[in-house]
Scaffold this motif. Structure first.
Motif, PDB file in Angstrom:
ATOM      1  N   ARG A 120      49.546   8.920  48.118  1.00 52.49           N
ATOM      2  CA  ARG A 120      48.085   9.546  48.447  1.00 52.49           C
ATOM      3  C   ARG A 120      48.081  10.982  49.970  1.00 52.49           C
ATOM      4  NH1 ARG A 120      44.872  13.024  49.052  1.00 52.49           N
ATOM      5  NH2 ARG A 120      42.115  12.496  49.012  1.00 52.49           N
ATOM      6  N   THR A 121      49.450  10.194  50.829  1.00 50.80           N
ATOM      7  CA  THR A 121      49.432  10.682  52.577  1.00 50.80           C
ATOM      8  C   THR A 121      50.548  11.854  52.005  1.00 50.80           C
ATOM      9  OG1 THR A 121      50.507   8.930  53.830  1.00 50.80           O
ATOM     10  CG2 THR A 121      47.620   9.233  53.800  1.00 50.80           C
ATOM     11  N   SER A 122      50.694  12.133  51.099  1.00 52.65           N
ATOM     12  CA  SER A 122      52.450  12.717  50.974  1.00 52.65           C
ATOM     13  C   SER A 122      51.560  14.429  50.739  1.00 52.65           C
ATOM     14  CB  SER A 122      53.317  12.253  49.851  1.00 52.65           C
ATOM     15  OG  SER A 122      52.567  12.333  48.876  1.00 52.65           O
ATOM     16  N   GLU A 123      53.381  15.251  50.743  1.00 49.57           N
ATOM     17  CA  GLU A 123      52.912  16.611  50.832  1.00 49.57           C
ATOM     18  C   GLU A 123      52.440  17.067  49.229  1.00 49.57           C
ATOM     19  OE1 GLU A 123      52.330  20.446  52.356  1.00 49.57           O
ATOM     20  OE2 GLU A 123      53.371  18.490  53.171  1.00 49.57           O
ATOM     21  N   SER A 124      52.332  16.135  48.404  1.00 49.73           N
ATOM     22  CA  SER A 124      52.560  16.350  47.218  1.00 49.73           C
ATOM     23  C   SER A 124      50.981  15.689  46.585  1.00 49.73           C
ATOM     24  CB  SER A 124      53.329  15.614  45.778  1.00 49.73           C
ATOM     25  OG  SER A 124      54.689  16.209  46.342  1.00 49.73           O
ATOM     26  N   TYR A 125      50.080  15.383  47.554  1.00 48.17           N
ATOM     27  CA  TYR A 125      48.726  14.619  47.316  1.00 48.17           C
ATOM     28  C   TYR A 125      48.485  14.979  47.929  1.00 48.17           C
ATOM     29  CZ  TYR A 125      52.112  13.374  42.901  1.00 48.17           C
ATOM     30  OH  TYR A 125      53.556  13.997  41.572  1.00 48.17           O
ATOM     31  N   ARG A 126      48.359  15.209  49.242  1.00 41.60           N
ATOM     32  CA  ARG A 126      47.437  15.263  50.321  1.00 41.60           C
ATOM     33  C   ARG A 126      46.140  16.316  49.669  1.00 41.60           C
ATOM     34  NH1 ARG A 126      51.045  16.998  55.202  1.00 41.60           N
ATOM     35  NH2 ARG A 126      51.610  14.819  55.202  1.00 41.60           N
ATOM     36  N   HIS A 127      46.415  17.296  49.232  1.00 46.10           N
ATOM     37  CA  HIS A 127      45.445  18.230  48.904  1.00 46.10           C
ATOM     38  C   HIS A 127      44.900  17.881  47.300  1.00 46.10           C
ATOM     39  CE1 HIS A 127      46.843  19.981  52.224  1.00 46.10           C
ATOM     40  NE2 HIS A 127      48.043  20.128  52.109  1.00 46.10           N
TER      41      HIS A 127
END
Length: 321
Positions: A120-127
């Motif tokens: 969830r907090t990774s670059e791909s999904y945090r936004h």
């Protein structure tokens, strides 16, 4: 030709996995995630040809796992444009732990949360918006994950026939728990509690019941002492904390559910503090709304879920600048 009596490698038959997922418009990956409490077996289901709108983190029910028929839910969400991540909870499927022992649900939830949060907090999904999804006992686990999370981590919650209220026929006998308690915890992992044969009460479609029963990783032994003690405690804890739920949520339940009572969903709807909340009851449907009902019923539930999550992504997603 193999005879029908032979067990297939997968619920869909013997088509190679990659071919099957591609035929559904989905890319599947499998991996293990290390936690202080042991390894979790995890899967992702990503849309092949669609932009990802949001991520969804799914938790299966008691005795189940993220494979076999549960992944039908994951695959459906992926075909709508969602990146889906699921983990076999501790003691289930291909994850570490004593089979179907849930003596500490807070630890079980924290272990799943450590995986979910890493994605969830990774670059791909945090936004992107992010949703928790829990089915049956996975609903209770997802609620504990929510309670353990920072307030803004999850955009919304989706529950399918969640276990928040123990039905009378599932409640462990206080006398039995007391007697086992005299053994100073030695009996906690014993698989000696009465088994109410729940799977037959969960699945309406007889053909789907056969498929679910043939899952090679499904736990079929009697419930363990500590599991029943802990589920009773967690249900009470969740009921006592319904008012702390502030995230948007959808909860769905069949009125003929013989495993988790619809009261679970009704009480959440009545007592949660969320301003954006939805309850859907399906007349005459059983417990397993997506995996176990005839297709026309399952498709109705999926349609309602799709409309709800699409609308929340539109409402709460990144501004369309």
């Amino acid at each position: 030709m193999s005879s029908e009596s032979e067990i297939s490698a997968n619920f869909w038959g013997d088509m190679p996995e990659e071919e099957y997922y591609a035929s559904q418009g989905v890319r599947n990956t499998k991996s293990y995630f290390d936690t202080p409490n042991g390894k979790l077996f995890t899967q992702s289901f990503l849309p092949l040809d669609l932009p990802v709108k949001a991520s969804v983190y799914m938790t299966h029910g008691y005795g189940s796992d993220t494979g076999w028929l549960f992944q039908k839910i994951c695959i459906n969400y992926a075909t709508w444009g969602y990146a889906v991540f699921a983990a076999d909870i501790l003691g289930h499927g291909r994850s570490d732990g004593i089979r179907c022992y849930l003596g500490d649900m807070e630890k079980v939830a924290a272990t799943s949360l450590s995986f979910f949060k890493s994605v969830r907090t990774s670059e791909s999904y945090r936004h992107l918006p992010a949703f928790l999804f829990g089915e049956s006992m996975g609903g209770a686990t997802s609620m504990l994950v929510y309670f353990q999370s920072e307030p803004e981590l999850w955009t919304g919650l989706i529950f399918s026939a969640p276990l928040f209220v123990m039905p009378e026929n599932m409640k462990p006998s206080k006398v039995r728990l007391f007697l086992y308690g005299l053994l100073f915890g030695m009996a906690d992992t014993w698989a000696t509690m009465p088994d109410n044969k729940m799977v037959g009460k969960a699945i309406k479609d007889p053909e789907k019941l056969k498929i679910i029963a043939s899952n090679p990783r499904r736990y079929t032994g009697p419930p363990r002492v500590g599991t029943m003690r802990e589920l009773a405690r967690v249900c009470q804890y969740i009921q006592d904390n319904f008012s702390k739920v502030t995230a948007p949520f959808l909860t769905v339940h069949g009125t003929a559910d013989g495993v988790t009572c619809p009261t679970s969903s009704k009480l959440l709807y009545e007592k949660a503090s969320s301003e954006d909340k939805a309850l859907k009851l399906y007349e005459g449907m059983y417990h397993s709304l997506i995996q176990g009902e005839p297709d026309e019923n399952a498709n109705l539930v999926l349609k309602d879920m799709r409309e709800w999550i699409d609308e929340r992504v539109e409402r709460y997603g990144p501004s369309k600048s």
